[in-house]
Enzyme design. Structure first.
Site, mmCIF file in Angstrom:
data_model
loop_
_atom_site.group_PDB
_atom_site.id
_atom_site.type_symbol
_atom_site.label_atom_id
_atom_site.label_comp_id
_atom_site.label_asym_id
_atom_site.label_seq_id
_atom_site.Cartn_x
_atom_site.Cartn_y
_atom_site.Cartn_z
ATOM 1 C CG HIS A 79 -52.052 16.550 -0.853
ATOM 2 N ND1 HIS A 79 -53.363 16.702 -0.469
ATOM 3 C CD2 HIS A 79 -51.321 16.710 0.283
ATOM 4 C CE1 HIS A 79 -53.432 16.927 0.828
ATOM 5 N NE2 HIS A 79 -52.189 16.946 1.310
ATOM 6 C CD GLU A 81 -54.482 13.502 -4.677
ATOM 7 O OE1 GLU A 81 -55.459 13.065 -4.034
ATOM 8 O OE2 GLU A 81 -53.437 13.919 -4.115
ATOM 9 C CB CYS A 105 -57.644 16.867 0.313
ATOM 10 S SG CYS A 105 -56.542 17.936 -0.656
ATOM 11 C CB CYS A 108 -56.120 17.139 -4.509
ATOM 12 S SG CYS A 108 -54.461 17.294 -3.806
#
Length: 161
Positions: A79, A81, A105, A108
């Protein structure tokens, strides 16, 4: 003598714009997410977008959302992040702020908390009712990580490349 410009970008517009532009690097056909990490004095520290790890071919790994776990993208993608956190080479991210185009999420959120990032500014919260996002908010609340939704200004920025 005339005064200074008054139509310049706010910090939130600027950094969310950078996150949005970063997301445009993603090759994911369904979801493009970007992130921009900023210091307390408004300096860009790192950026990231969702995609496969270095060395994992965008042509050989699956982009599917459906199918068996080893045949869809979820076990393989990193992801935005986490990519932004891992891309940072300057030491500590303690006290930093992260701008992200989609609410983080739970995985993250863990990385954001552990990295010492204290503020999350997000654009979309389209998965607000999912267990992952609920868990993410619980952890950030418990850890004292502030989060707020970016207020769109409806400003249009055109870039010709």
């Amino acid at each position: 003598m005339t005064g200074k410009r008054t139509d310049y970008l706010t910090w939130d517009e600027y950094f969310m714009g950078v996150a949005m532009l970063s997301g445009m690097r993603s090759k994911d056909p369904n979801t493009q997410v970007g992130a921009c990490i900023v210091s307390a004095d408004n300096k860009i520290l790192s950026m990231g977008y969702n995609g496969f790890p270095k060395g994992c071919s965008d042509d050989e790994f699956p982009w599917n959302r459906e199918g068996a776990p080893l045949d869809n993208k979820y076990f393989y993608t990193t992801h935005s992040e986490l990519n932004a956190i891992l891309n940072y080479r300057g030491g500590s991210l303690e006290g930093a702020k992260i701008y992200v185009t989609l609410f983080p999420c739970n995985e993250c959120a863990k990385a954001i908390i552990q990295a010492g990032i204290t503020t999350v500014v997000y654009d979309s919260d389209k998965y607000a009712d999912t267990d992952s996002t609920i868990a993410s908010k619980r952890m950030m609340d418990a850890a004292g990580v502030r989060y707020y939704q970016y207020k769109r200004s409806d400003r249009t920025i055109e870039i010709n490349l």
